[in-house]
Enzyme design. Structure first.
Site, PDB file in Angstrom:
ATOM      1  CB  VAL A 135      -0.922   0.036   1.240  1.00 45.29           C
ATOM      2  CG1 VAL A 135      -1.793   1.287   1.216  1.00 45.29           C
ATOM      3  CG2 VAL A 135      -1.788  -1.207   1.307  1.00 45.29           C
ATOM      4  CE  LYS A 208      -1.722   0.576  -4.377  1.00 42.02           C
ATOM      5  NZ  LYS A 208      -1.335   1.568  -5.392  1.00 42.02           N
ATOM      6  N   GLY A 305       7.104   2.568  -8.104  1.00 45.04           N
ATOM      7  CA  GLY A 305       8.444   2.733  -8.680  1.00 45.04           C
ATOM      8  C   GLY A 305       9.470   1.854  -7.992  1.00 45.04           C
TER       9      GLY A 305
END
Ligand code: HSE
Length: 430
Positions: A135, A208, A305
């Site tokens: 998350v 999430k 990322g």
């Protein structure tokens, strides 16, 4: 010399590559902070070429089959970075736990669908289970909820949980371009997936927020009760008028706990420009919590990322090294309790509405009458002169019950003067 802690990494994609690099680059730092050397002992990926690409030493055992690695490798912990709600990722998870190994994952979809079972098995076996990276990427929000805020009753948790949507909405606002154009640009730049539906339709945010809601409110993880709306229907017109009314549009996961029960939902909403979260732009994520003692807290950072996600994965690995096992949620699995679900139709709040109407006498009066019949009061309204047969009619409503708003919109859509399904966006003041 303290015992070496051995790790196996399943999945050498972007995040897996980041984890390998972090473990190698910050090896000494991690040793100082955990007191044990962490050794990358095994890796798995369907593409063997990734081993050389990532400069993984030949002493690290390569497994083409991640499940075999989870079952057989001589490691203390398996890190799953393959992704997907079930399939190989779930097989790796079960193989690791059944082999008595700790387990770390960044896989929100798997936790959203199978988290309760995974948590129960890990707790029964007394094994470490970490999911910080599942998350909000690099934001340590799981740690914040399980540790930093543990003394609080949390009544609200909400946030910008999907960087792709936040990036698209930000660029739409900055450039005035349409959703389709910005999405296509984002795909070209690699900010959005070729199939963007998980992100733009709100599913990733739903995964999430149902994990965060379970942590915040002590309820089981589950997607069944969620209402999920994405951002495809948000037009450049909505973004421009929202600005004019003093708002920004953000896709939020919203969790609330009241005396009636729990509501967990995903929807785009108008947020006052004065709210700090309205200024969290681009690919950044933000999570806000309301605790009874700590009050309002906001956590901001990169939600995806290679490096931010690797940072979160390695935080879990470090906890596993230090045997810092915590209950899967904030309470032991046996204390997790379902609470009544408060449906979104019971929401009480303000609303933004946009109608595309024929430019003729009596149209506004008809709409206002239907709204009035449902006890809905208009707070502000804009209709500008425009060439063409139809014009946008924009309004905001004072506090109202969502069920009444939905009923009014159904009636309004059936009138001759409204040419398209009305657009309704909730207003959240925070
Ligand atoms: N695709 C997600 C995002 C990151 O755009 O934020 C992984 O959940």
């Amino acid at each position: 010399m303290a015992d070496v802690f051995k790790v196996g990494v399943a999945g050498l994609g972007t995040v897996g590559g980041g984890v390998v690099k972090l473990l190698l680059t910050n090896k000494d730092l991690l040793f100082k902070r955990t007191g044990r050397p962490i050794e990358l002992a095994a890796v798995s990926d369907v593409r063997e070429s990734r081993v050389a690409e990532l400069g993984i030493p030949s002493s690290v055992r390569y497994y083409p089959d991640a499940v075999k690695m989870a079952r057989e490798a001589d490691v203390d912990l398996i890190v799953e970075l393959i992704g997907g709600a079930g399939g190989v990722a779930l097989d790796v998870c079960m193989a690791a736990l059944n082999a008595g190994k700790g387990f770390v994952t960044a896989n929100k979809a798997m936790l959203a669908h199978h988290g309760n079972d995974i948590g129960r098995i890990a707790e029964e076996k007394g094994l470490f289970l970490g999911y910080e990276a599942a998350v909000a990427g690099g934001i340590p929000i799981i740690k914040a909820l399980r540790e930093g805020l543990v003394g609080n009753n949390v009544s609200e948790i909400y946030g910008i949980l999907n960087g792709t949507c936040n990036y698209i909405l930000t660029v739409m606002r900055e450039t005035g371009k349409s959703f389709d154009v910005v999405l296509a640009d984002a795909q070209r730049l690699g900010y959005a997936e070729a199939d963007p539906s998980f992100d733009v339709d709100g599913i990733d945010t739903a995964h999430k927020i149902c994990i965060l809601g379970a942590l915040a409110f002590g309820v089981p993880i589950g997607l069944d009760a969620l209402s999920i709306e994405g951002i495809r229907r948000i037009s450049d017109i909505d973004i421009a008028y929202a600005e004019e009314f003093g708002f920004r549009i953000k896709l939020l996961g919203v969790g609330r706990r009241t005396e009636k029960g729990v509501s967990l939902n995903v929807y785009p909403c108008l947020i006052p420009q004065t709210a700090e979260i309205a200024h969290v732009d681009g690919v950044f994520n933000a999570v806000i919590t309301e605790g009874d003692f700590v009050g309002h807290s906001m956590f901001v950072g990169r939600g995806a990322g290679e490096k931010p996600t690797a940072s979160a994965v390695v935080a879990d690995i470090a906890d596993a090294v230090k045997h810092r096992g915590l209950p899967f949620l904030t309470v032991a699995e046996t204390d997790v309790k379902s609470l009544p679900v408060v449906s979104l139709s019971e929401r009480e709040g303000e609303y933004y509405l946009r109608f595309e109407v024929k430019d003729q006498a009596g149209v506004v009066a008809d709409i206002a009458r239907i709204l009035g019949d449902e006890g809905l009061s208009i707070a502000s309204m804009i209709q500008r002169e425009q060439t063409g047969d139809t014009v946008p009619l924009i309004m905001t409503l004072h506090h109202a019950k969502e069920a009444n708003v939905r009923r009014a919109l159904e009636k309004i859509e059936k009138t001759d003067s409204v040419v398209r399904t009305p657009c309704m966006i909730r207003i959240e003041r925070m």
